[in-house]
Design an enzyme around this catalytic site. Structure first.
Site, PDB file in Angstrom:
ATOM      1  N   CYS A 114       0.820  -1.206   0.000  1.00 32.10           N
ATOM      2  CA  CYS A 114       0.000   0.000   0.000  1.00 32.10           C
ATOM      3  C   CYS A 114       0.860   1.265   0.000  1.00 32.10           C
ATOM      4  O   CYS A 114       1.467   1.599  -1.002  1.00 32.10           O
ATOM      5  CB  CYS A 114      -0.993  -0.023   1.163  1.00 32.10           C
ATOM      6  SG  CYS A 114      -2.380   1.135   0.947  1.00 32.10           S
ATOM      7  N   HIS A 207      -3.774  -4.915   0.707  1.00 31.75           N
ATOM      8  CA  HIS A 207      -3.246  -5.337   2.006  1.00 31.75           C
ATOM      9  C   HIS A 207      -3.303  -6.859   2.122  1.00 31.75           C
ATOM     10  O   HIS A 207      -4.304  -7.412   2.606  1.00 31.75           O
ATOM     11  CB  HIS A 207      -4.049  -4.692   3.138  1.00 31.75           C
ATOM     12  CG  HIS A 207      -3.741  -3.247   3.343  1.00 31.75           C
ATOM     13  ND1 HIS A 207      -2.800  -2.798   4.231  1.00 31.75           N
ATOM     14  CD2 HIS A 207      -4.231  -2.131   2.725  1.00 31.75           C
ATOM     15  CE1 HIS A 207      -2.727  -1.475   4.191  1.00 31.75           C
ATOM     16  NE2 HIS A 207      -3.589  -1.046   3.273  1.00 31.75           N
ATOM     17  N   GLU A 209      -1.949  -8.767   4.186  1.00 29.85           N
ATOM     18  CA  GLU A 209      -2.010  -9.252   5.563  1.00 29.85           C
ATOM     19  C   GLU A 209      -3.437  -9.437   6.049  1.00 29.85           C
ATOM     20  O   GLU A 209      -3.689 -10.192   6.997  1.00 29.85           O
ATOM     21  CB  GLU A 209      -1.258  -8.297   6.505  1.00 29.85           C
ATOM     22  CG  GLU A 209      -1.921  -6.966   6.780  1.00 29.85           C
ATOM     23  CD  GLU A 209      -1.596  -5.885   5.763  1.00 29.85           C
ATOM     24  OE1 GLU A 209      -1.814  -4.694   6.072  1.00 29.85           O
ATOM     25  OE2 GLU A 209      -1.132  -6.229   4.654  1.00 29.85           O
TER      26      GLU A 209
END
Length: 242
Positions: A114, A207, A209
């Protein structure tokens, strides 16, 4: 031993349980790196007059993860602020930009996420779109599909089939920086991933994660980082004199 992954810390004005400001990292980032076989270690930026030491500090790690965060100040890429741009800390900007430069110069395996991708584009001479207008693809706090460029290094990691990603950004890449190649886009044309043509850096706008624990593609991004870091660690150990 797990490869050591430097997760670049975020500056926080306050954190529960602490009296003063802090250097923090998202737990999801740590979980994703650890789950992929790496040892996540939060890198404290320190005072700006110590940034000259950063390349030497990073050289002691096997890999680097540049995470998401707030908006980069537009002066960093030669623009005046848009009304919707919200820069945070000059110190954070200086740290992240210095990390990106060092990663490229030293050839350290890296994954940029990002804001991290936007920082990478900036140090390579690119610009940012400071605010995305509403359109057919929601980018802020939404899931949407990305399409990967066949034959790219990214495709060798996540495959070349379209897949859904977790998106949380209101800015995007504008002019592409030198040495970068676009390797994934959203349906509206927004650049979703780039890879450096010479340095060992892969960057994504989404993202990974957020969904790593049940998205094979996102988990693969972290495994790829730790695999590259492990290879660097092994090569470095061989180069050291007995």
């Amino acid at each position: 031993m797990r490869p050591r992954i430097a997760v670049i810390g975020r500056r926080a004005v306050s954190v529960s349980g602490l009296r003063f400001s802090a250097t923090v990292a998202a737990e999801a980032i740590g979980d994703a790196v650890f789950g992929a076989g790496g040892e996540p270690l939060v890198l404290h930026g320190g005072q700006r007059d110590r940034l000259a030491e950063l390349p030497a500090r990073l050289a002691g790690f096997d890999g680097v993860l540049l995470p998401g965060g707030s908006d980069l100040h537009p002066s960093r890429y030669g623009q005046a602020p848009h009304p919707r741009t919200e820069p945070d800390h000059d110190e954070q900007d200086e740290l992240d930009l210095a990390v990106a430069r060092a990663v490229i110069a030293l050839g350290i395996p890296a994954l940029a996420v990002c804001r991290g991708m936007q920082v990478l584009n900036t140090v390579c001479g690119g610009t940012l779109v400071q605010h995305l207008a509403d359109g057919p693809v929601p980018h802020l706090d939404a899931l949407h599909e990305v399409t990967v460029e066949p034959g790219s290094r990214l495709a060798s990691v996540v495959g070349d089939s379209a897949f859904k990603v977790s998106s949380y950004h209101h800015q995007a890449l504008g002019r592409l920086g030198d040495g970068l190649r676009v390797v994934a886009r959203a349906a509206d044309g927004c650049v979703e991933a780039v890879e450096h043509t010479e340095a060992d850096v892969l960057a994504v706008q989404w993202h990974p994660e957020d969904l790593f624990d049940h998205s094979g593609q996102d988990a693969a991004l972290f495994r790829d980082l730790t695999d590259r870091a492990a290879a660097r660690r092994a090569a470095t150990r061989k180069e050291r004199p007995a």
